[in-house]
Design an enzyme around this catalytic site. Structure first.
Site, PDB file in Angstrom:
ATOM      1  N   LYS A  50      38.086  33.396  48.189  1.00  0.00           N
ATOM      2  CA  LYS A  50      37.406  31.980  48.269  1.00  0.00           C
ATOM      3  C   LYS A  50      37.285  31.761  49.986  1.00  0.00           C
ATOM      4  O   LYS A  50      36.071  31.130  49.817  1.00  0.00           O
ATOM      5  CB  LYS A  50      38.213  31.429  47.119  1.00  0.00           C
ATOM      6  CG  LYS A  50      38.176  31.486  45.900  1.00  0.00           C
ATOM      7  CD  LYS A  50      39.430  30.930  45.122  1.00  0.00           C
ATOM      8  CE  LYS A  50      40.576  30.570  45.469  1.00  0.00           C
ATOM      9  NZ  LYS A  50      41.643  31.219  44.581  1.00  0.00           N
ATOM     10  N   ARG A  66      42.165  23.933  39.164  1.00  0.00           N
ATOM     11  CA  ARG A  66      43.003  24.885  39.102  1.00  0.00           C
ATOM     12  C   ARG A  66      43.728  24.705  37.358  1.00  0.00           C
ATOM     13  O   ARG A  66      44.088  25.375  36.925  1.00  0.00           O
ATOM     14  CB  ARG A  66      43.993  25.155  39.769  1.00  0.00           C
ATOM     15  CG  ARG A  66      44.089  25.840  41.203  1.00  0.00           C
ATOM     16  CD  ARG A  66      45.121  26.792  41.846  1.00  0.00           C
ATOM     17  NE  ARG A  66      45.139  27.964  42.728  1.00  0.00           N
ATOM     18  CZ  ARG A  66      44.880  27.593  44.398  1.00  0.00           C
ATOM     19  NH1 ARG A  66      44.048  26.938  44.559  1.00  0.00           N
ATOM     20  NH2 ARG A  66      45.105  28.963  43.709  1.00  0.00           N
ATOM     21  N   ARG A  81      48.038  40.878  54.010  1.00  0.00           N
ATOM     22  CA  ARG A  81      47.874  40.454  54.041  1.00  0.00           C
ATOM     23  C   ARG A  81      49.041  39.389  55.644  1.00  0.00           C
ATOM     24  O   ARG A  81      49.434  38.885  54.726  1.00  0.00           O
ATOM     25  CB  ARG A  81      47.394  39.201  53.310  1.00  0.00           C
ATOM     26  CG  ARG A  81      47.051  38.085  54.234  1.00  0.00           C
ATOM     27  CD  ARG A  81      45.671  37.742  52.922  1.00  0.00           C
ATOM     28  NE  ARG A  81      46.224  36.306  51.808  1.00  0.00           N
ATOM     29  CZ  ARG A  81      45.823  35.693  51.293  1.00  0.00           C
ATOM     30  NH1 ARG A  81      44.146  35.400  51.449  1.00  0.00           N
ATOM     31  NH2 ARG A  81      45.783  34.464  50.904  1.00  0.00           N
ATOM     32  N   ARG A 130      53.120  35.233  54.436  1.00  0.00           N
ATOM     33  CA  ARG A 130      53.157  33.716  53.774  1.00  0.00           C
ATOM     34  C   ARG A 130      54.269  34.122  52.789  1.00  0.00           C
ATOM     35  O   ARG A 130      53.565  35.396  51.967  1.00  0.00           O
ATOM     36  CB  ARG A 130      51.680  33.358  53.075  1.00  0.00           C
ATOM     37  CG  ARG A 130      51.003  32.380  54.092  1.00  0.00           C
ATOM     38  CD  ARG A 130      49.316  32.622  53.592  1.00  0.00           C
ATOM     39  NE  ARG A 130      49.050  32.005  51.681  1.00  0.00           N
ATOM     40  CZ  ARG A 130      48.256  31.222  51.218  1.00  0.00           C
ATOM     41  NH1 ARG A 130      46.655  31.808  52.125  1.00  0.00           N
ATOM     42  NH2 ARG A 130      47.743  31.422  50.644  1.00  0.00           N
ATOM     43  N   ARG A 187      51.529  34.275  40.352  1.00  0.00           N
ATOM     44  CA  ARG A 187      49.772  33.524  41.184  1.00  0.00           C
ATOM     45  C   ARG A 187      49.247  34.175  40.408  1.00  0.00           C
ATOM     46  O   ARG A 187      48.845  33.421  39.079  1.00  0.00           O
ATOM     47  CB  ARG A 187      49.982  33.772  42.591  1.00  0.00           C
ATOM     48  CG  ARG A 187      50.840  33.113  43.773  1.00  0.00           C
ATOM     49  CD  ARG A 187      50.416  33.494  44.723  1.00  0.00           C
ATOM     50  NE  ARG A 187      49.300  33.103  45.695  1.00  0.00           N
ATOM     51  CZ  ARG A 187      48.847  33.390  46.533  1.00  0.00           C
ATOM     52  NH1 ARG A 187      49.419  34.206  46.996  1.00  0.00           N
ATOM     53  NH2 ARG A 187      47.691  33.024  46.550  1.00  0.00           N
TER      54      ARG A 187
END
Ligand code: AMP
Length: 228
Positions: free
Chosen positions: A22, A97, A131, A164, A175
């Site tokens: 996104k 969301r 990531r 992160r 998530r």
């Protein structure tokens, strides 16, 4: 090439599971169409870095892969949108969301299109667990397909990269679960309003050209409807 000079501002949402791209897609849309970009995740992370009032409690939710409560999110995001001049197009990613957020946004703002990134979960797991982020700029790298020149360091500043907390495997699972339970139902909400446009694929680079073509067409349609 940029597509500017629009007479009627376009309001777009970018939706998709965590890790579907996104942020990257929204950044490209901002670049190509000169649109204002708001990311709810970035708003929360910069609030945390600046010790904003809502931030300490938000961090606990983010670090465990849960959603920050609706009241906080709705006032945070809607107040940002209200600050954008009416002639400026915007693209919003990461919000809404939940159904409550979707209804608050739908009743508070005009929405022209909802772009849904339909990316398989396996691809996402691979992506998120490799990531690495440069915190102060938000630049994102991936060990597999977008590595930094020097492993562990940002290309532009040379500063160290971090993983992160919410990109750690146990949080990624949470998530995904949160997404399936709370966010996926919004696709039906926007489908019913005839706003949903889904784009399927495994790579942003192959999905984005289709989004680009779609948005160019949408811009032309908006310009025409403006003449009548
Ligand atoms: P993102 O960068 O969009 O993946 O967001 C990171 C985290 O911020 C999410 O896992 C949530 O904990 C929180 N967050 C971001 N946007 C929202 C939202 N619209 N509602 C609730 N929590 C959010």
């Amino acid at each position: 090439m940029r597509f500017t000079g629009l007479r009627r501002a376009i309001h777009a949402l970018v939706m998709g599971p965590p890790g579907s791209g996104k942020g990257t897609v929204s950044t490209r849309i901002r670049r190509d169409f000169d649109m204002h970009h708001i990311s709810s995740g970035d708003l929360l992370r910069s609030g945390i870095m600046n010790n904003a009032k809502h931030a300490t409690m938000a961090k606990e939710y983010i670090d465990t892969g849960k959603l920050v409560p609706d009241g906080v999110m709705v006032s945070l995001v809607l107040s940002q949108l209200k600050n954008i001049p009416s002639y400026t197009s915007w693209v919003l990613d990461g919000f809404p969301r939940t159904l409550f957020q979707a209804e608050s946004l739908y009743h508070g703002e005009r929405i022209d299109t909802v772009i849904n990134l339909d990316v398989p979960f396996d691809t996402i797991m691979e992506r998120l667990s490799g990531r690495w982020t440069h915190l102060s700029s938000g630049r994102v790298y991936n060990e597999g397909f977008n590595p930094p020149h020097k492993p562990g360091f940002d290309d532009l500043t040379g500063e160290p990269l971090v993983q992160r907390d919410d990109d750690k495997p146990e949080t990624i699972h949470q998530r995904q679960k949160t997404y399936v339970e709370q966010t996926q139902p919004l696709l039906d909400f926007f489908e019913e309003k005839l706003l949903l446009h889904s784009f399927s694929g495994t790579e942003t680079d192959t999905i984005y050209p289709h989004i680009l073509e779609y948005l160019k067409t949408l811009h032309k349609t908006q310009e025409k409807s403006e003449k009548f």
